[in-house]
Motif scaffolding. Sequence first.
Motif, mmCIF file in Angstrom:
data_model
loop_
_atom_site.group_PDB
_atom_site.id
_atom_site.type_symbol
_atom_site.label_atom_id
_atom_site.label_comp_id
_atom_site.label_asym_id
_atom_site.label_seq_id
_atom_site.Cartn_x
_atom_site.Cartn_y
_atom_site.Cartn_z
ATOM 1 N N TYR A 57 -2.622 -0.738 -14.413
ATOM 2 C CA TYR A 57 -1.354 -0.009 -14.337
ATOM 3 C C TYR A 57 -1.360 0.887 -13.103
ATOM 4 N N ALA A 58 -0.321 0.784 -12.269
ATOM 5 C CA ALA A 58 -0.191 1.630 -11.080
ATOM 6 C C ALA A 58 0.396 2.974 -11.501
ATOM 7 N N VAL A 59 -0.462 3.975 -11.595
ATOM 8 C CA VAL A 59 -0.111 5.255 -12.212
ATOM 9 C C VAL A 59 1.064 5.946 -11.522
ATOM 10 N N LYS A 60 1.203 5.728 -10.208
ATOM 11 C CA LYS A 60 2.256 6.432 -9.471
ATOM 12 C C LYS A 60 3.651 6.163 -10.041
ATOM 13 N N ALA A 61 3.837 5.015 -10.636
ATOM 14 C CA ALA A 61 5.175 4.654 -11.120
ATOM 15 C C ALA A 61 5.667 5.621 -12.189
ATOM 16 N N PHE A 101 -9.216 2.921 -6.900
ATOM 17 C CA PHE A 101 -8.524 3.775 -5.928
ATOM 18 C C PHE A 101 -7.944 2.871 -4.857
ATOM 19 N N MET A 102 -6.681 2.506 -5.006
ATOM 20 C CA MET A 102 -6.103 1.441 -4.189
ATOM 21 C C MET A 102 -5.241 1.935 -3.025
ATOM 22 N N HIS A 103 -5.388 3.199 -2.659
ATOM 23 C CA HIS A 103 -4.726 3.704 -1.456
ATOM 24 C C HIS A 103 -5.669 3.465 -0.277
ATOM 25 N N SER A 159 10.439 -2.428 0.778
ATOM 26 C CA SER A 159 9.340 -2.922 1.609
ATOM 27 C C SER A 159 8.092 -2.065 1.478
ATOM 28 N N LEU A 160 6.947 -2.732 1.442
ATOM 29 C CA LEU A 160 5.665 -2.040 1.569
ATOM 30 C C LEU A 160 4.858 -2.731 2.660
ATOM 31 N N ALA A 161 5.560 -3.314 3.621
ATOM 32 C CA ALA A 161 4.886 -4.120 4.640
ATOM 33 C C ALA A 161 4.568 -3.321 5.893
ATOM 34 N N PHE A 189 -3.290 -7.192 -1.783
ATOM 35 C CA PHE A 189 -2.060 -7.104 -0.987
ATOM 36 C C PHE A 189 -0.958 -6.539 -1.868
ATOM 37 N N HIS A 190 0.167 -6.216 -1.256
ATOM 38 C CA HIS A 190 1.349 -5.807 -2.028
ATOM 39 C C HIS A 190 2.561 -6.454 -1.385
ATOM 40 N N VAL A 191 3.295 -7.214 -2.171
ATOM 41 C CA VAL A 191 4.425 -7.973 -1.614
ATOM 42 C C VAL A 191 5.695 -7.125 -1.486
ATOM 43 N N SER A 193 8.007 -3.756 -3.538
ATOM 44 C CA SER A 193 8.405 -3.519 -4.921
ATOM 45 C C SER A 193 9.680 -4.279 -5.266
ATOM 46 N N GLN A 194 9.759 -4.667 -6.545
ATOM 47 C CA GLN A 194 10.906 -5.453 -7.027
ATOM 48 C C GLN A 194 11.034 -6.741 -6.206
ATOM 49 N N ALA A 195 9.990 -7.551 -6.290
ATOM 50 C CA ALA A 195 9.999 -8.861 -5.619
ATOM 51 C C ALA A 195 10.889 -9.799 -6.434
ATOM 52 N N GLY A 225 -1.641 -7.160 -6.466
ATOM 53 C CA GLY A 225 -0.854 -5.930 -6.348
ATOM 54 C C GLY A 225 0.244 -5.800 -7.376
ATOM 55 N N GLY A 226 1.224 -4.970 -7.021
ATOM 56 C CA GLY A 226 2.388 -4.789 -7.892
ATOM 57 C C GLY A 226 3.527 -5.650 -7.385
ATOM 58 N N GLY A 227 4.744 -5.138 -7.542
ATOM 59 C CA GLY A 227 5.906 -5.875 -7.051
ATOM 60 C C GLY A 227 6.646 -6.654 -8.123
ATOM 61 N N PHE A 228 6.071 -6.751 -9.329
ATOM 62 C CA PHE A 228 6.756 -7.485 -10.403
ATOM 63 C C PHE A 228 8.047 -6.756 -10.738
ATOM 64 N N CYS A 264 -3.872 -7.867 -11.100
ATOM 65 C CA CYS A 264 -2.568 -7.421 -10.609
ATOM 66 C C CYS A 264 -2.440 -5.924 -10.925
ATOM 67 N N GLU A 265 -1.507 -5.256 -10.259
ATOM 68 C CA GLU A 265 -1.342 -3.792 -10.413
ATOM 69 C C GLU A 265 0.113 -3.428 -10.616
ATOM 70 N N PRO A 266 0.752 -3.880 -11.669
ATOM 71 C CA PRO A 266 2.162 -3.544 -11.840
ATOM 72 C C PRO A 266 2.381 -2.061 -12.128
ATOM 73 N N GLY A 267 3.400 -1.511 -11.507
ATOM 74 C CA GLY A 267 3.859 -0.170 -11.854
ATOM 75 C C GLY A 267 5.202 -0.328 -12.554
ATOM 76 N N ARG A 268 6.203 -0.665 -11.745
ATOM 77 C CA ARG A 268 7.573 -0.800 -12.213
ATOM 78 C C ARG A 268 7.706 -1.650 -13.495
ATOM 79 N N ALA A 269 7.108 -2.837 -13.478
ATOM 80 C CA ALA A 269 7.336 -3.764 -14.592
ATOM 81 C C ALA A 269 6.790 -3.231 -15.910
ATOM 82 N N ALA A 362 10.401 3.900 -14.341
ATOM 83 C CA ALA A 362 9.560 3.721 -13.151
ATOM 84 C C ALA A 362 10.237 4.385 -11.962
ATOM 85 N N TYR A 363 9.489 5.217 -11.255
ATOM 86 C CA TYR A 363 9.991 5.880 -10.043
ATOM 87 C C TYR A 363 11.294 6.643 -10.303
ATOM 88 N N GLY A 364 11.505 7.092 -11.521
ATOM 89 C CA GLY A 364 12.663 7.916 -11.861
ATOM 90 C C GLY A 364 12.123 9.273 -12.289
HETATM 91 C C1 PLP Z 1 -1.308 -0.245 -4.015
HETATM 92 C C2 PLP Z 1 -0.147 -0.329 -4.948
HETATM 93 N N1 PLP Z 1 -0.295 -1.011 -6.107
HETATM 94 C C3 PLP Z 1 0.706 -1.111 -7.015
HETATM 95 C C4 PLP Z 1 1.929 -0.502 -6.795
HETATM 96 C C5 PLP Z 1 2.993 -0.641 -7.833
HETATM 97 O O1 PLP Z 1 4.015 -1.408 -7.363
HETATM 98 P P1 PLP Z 1 5.247 -1.862 -8.289
HETATM 99 O O2 PLP Z 1 5.765 -0.647 -8.941
HETATM 100 O O3 PLP Z 1 6.183 -2.506 -7.351
HETATM 101 O O4 PLP Z 1 4.698 -2.842 -9.294
HETATM 102 C C6 PLP Z 1 2.146 0.200 -5.600
HETATM 103 C C7 PLP Z 1 3.439 0.830 -5.332
HETATM 104 O O5 PLP Z 1 3.693 1.468 -4.356
HETATM 105 C C8 PLP Z 1 1.080 0.298 -4.662
HETATM 106 O O6 PLP Z 1 1.223 0.977 -3.504
#
Ligand code: PLP
Length: 406
Positions: A57-61, A101-103, A159-161, A189-191, A193-195, A225-228, A264-269, A362-364
């Motif tokens: 789980y991508a905690v930032k979401a 730690f994926m930053h 975009s996260l490119a 990688f990260h494709v 968000s909201q792919a 990564g995330g992006g789902f 995979c690292e979904p946040g939003r989904a 997510a992100y709200g």
């Molecule tokens: C490294 C990484 N993983 C996962 C996510 C989560 O992405 P998403 O919310 O699109 O699934 C992000 C979002 O910025 C991210 O930077």
Amino acid sequence: MHKHHSALGLATAPFGIACAADIAKLNPVQPVTLIRPHAARRAARFFIERFPGRSLYAVKANPSPDLLRILWDSGITHYDVASIAEVRLVADILPEAVQCFMHPVKAEEVIAEAYALGVRTFSLDTMEELEKIMRATGGAQDLNLCVRIRVSSDHAKLSLAGKFGAEPEEMKALLMAARQASDALGICFHVGSQAMTPAAYSEAMERVRAAIVEAAVTVDIVDVGGGFPSVYPGMEPPPLETYFEVIHRAFESLPISYSAELWCEPGRALCAEYASLLVRVEKRRGDQLYINDGAYGALFDAAHIGWRFPVKLVRDEDSNARDMAFSFYGPTCDDLDHMAGPFHLPADVGPGDYVEIGMLGAYGCAMRTGFNGFGTVARVEMTDEPMATLYGEDAGEDARNNVVKL
Ligand SMILES: Cc1ncc(COP(=O)(O)O)c(C=O)c1O
């Protein structure tokens, strides 16, 4: 008129509350976050049962401790963290969780503290970051190092490119050096968000393949990564299973060891459906509604990147008026505090009405500030359904049907 308002300070719904209309009857002055734990549980189970690998789980979401506990209880054991505050939070709330730690750009002091707190998985996209990790961990032998490759965000709404990821031609040297320094070597990688199509992942996996072939190293982890996606007005993605199938097929055909892991690292989904927001209309000016939350609250994306969220007028009796398009102003004094929408609501909506804004888990909630004295919210736990879902019985079909109505 406001005599029930204090009830909304409660973390769970006061007795008898079944839906947003019951809360609106209490006439709350501040926005109310409506929490739906069952929706987060359902999303977590979906990923655990159907994603053909491990789901972090991508905690930032949404870093809400309640949500972290819900996901843990639903079987999510690994957490993608991106700051030392997130590392400390997860260590505190879920001491047994595995943190990654994926930053790819971290302060050396932060790496050292994270390592001391038990973090062993780190991402990187430069030699300098690899050297930092080695120095900060005292040349540790037990690291999982994930090299992030830049991939296209063309299929994503966000975009996260631009910011992170090594160029394909930099990957060979990085992978070879990281291989020497790691116990397990990963590529991530990260494709973006909201792919909106699974092709985002198959195209990215082609880059991963080329990088592995060229570097001729053994890769132990492939992290997609995330992006789902979740489901929003005007953004109706195909069912998540089609993403999983494409990813599984691409993973199976990579030149990697039999024991390599897929992550995979979904946040939003995992959390979009977890929360919505009940706001009050304070003023109407033509097709503009002045509401009590906005750009500095949970509606950052609606204001700054024009994200559209589903809305619903919350009244005891349904309005017979036809729908019309509105934009919103938030409560602060800034012109910037404006959400263009369009948000479709019955034409007779006006001051004193309540509106539910959906899919803000997510992100709200995570973006809220206290700017200008606003930002106080009550939270109420609900048992009813979110305004749209990707996880119903016939998940994809349900979502599409819902969106048509939004
Ligand atoms: C490294 C990484 N993983 C996962 C996510 C989560 O992405 P998403 O919310 O699109 O699934 C992000 C979002 O910025 C991210 O930077």
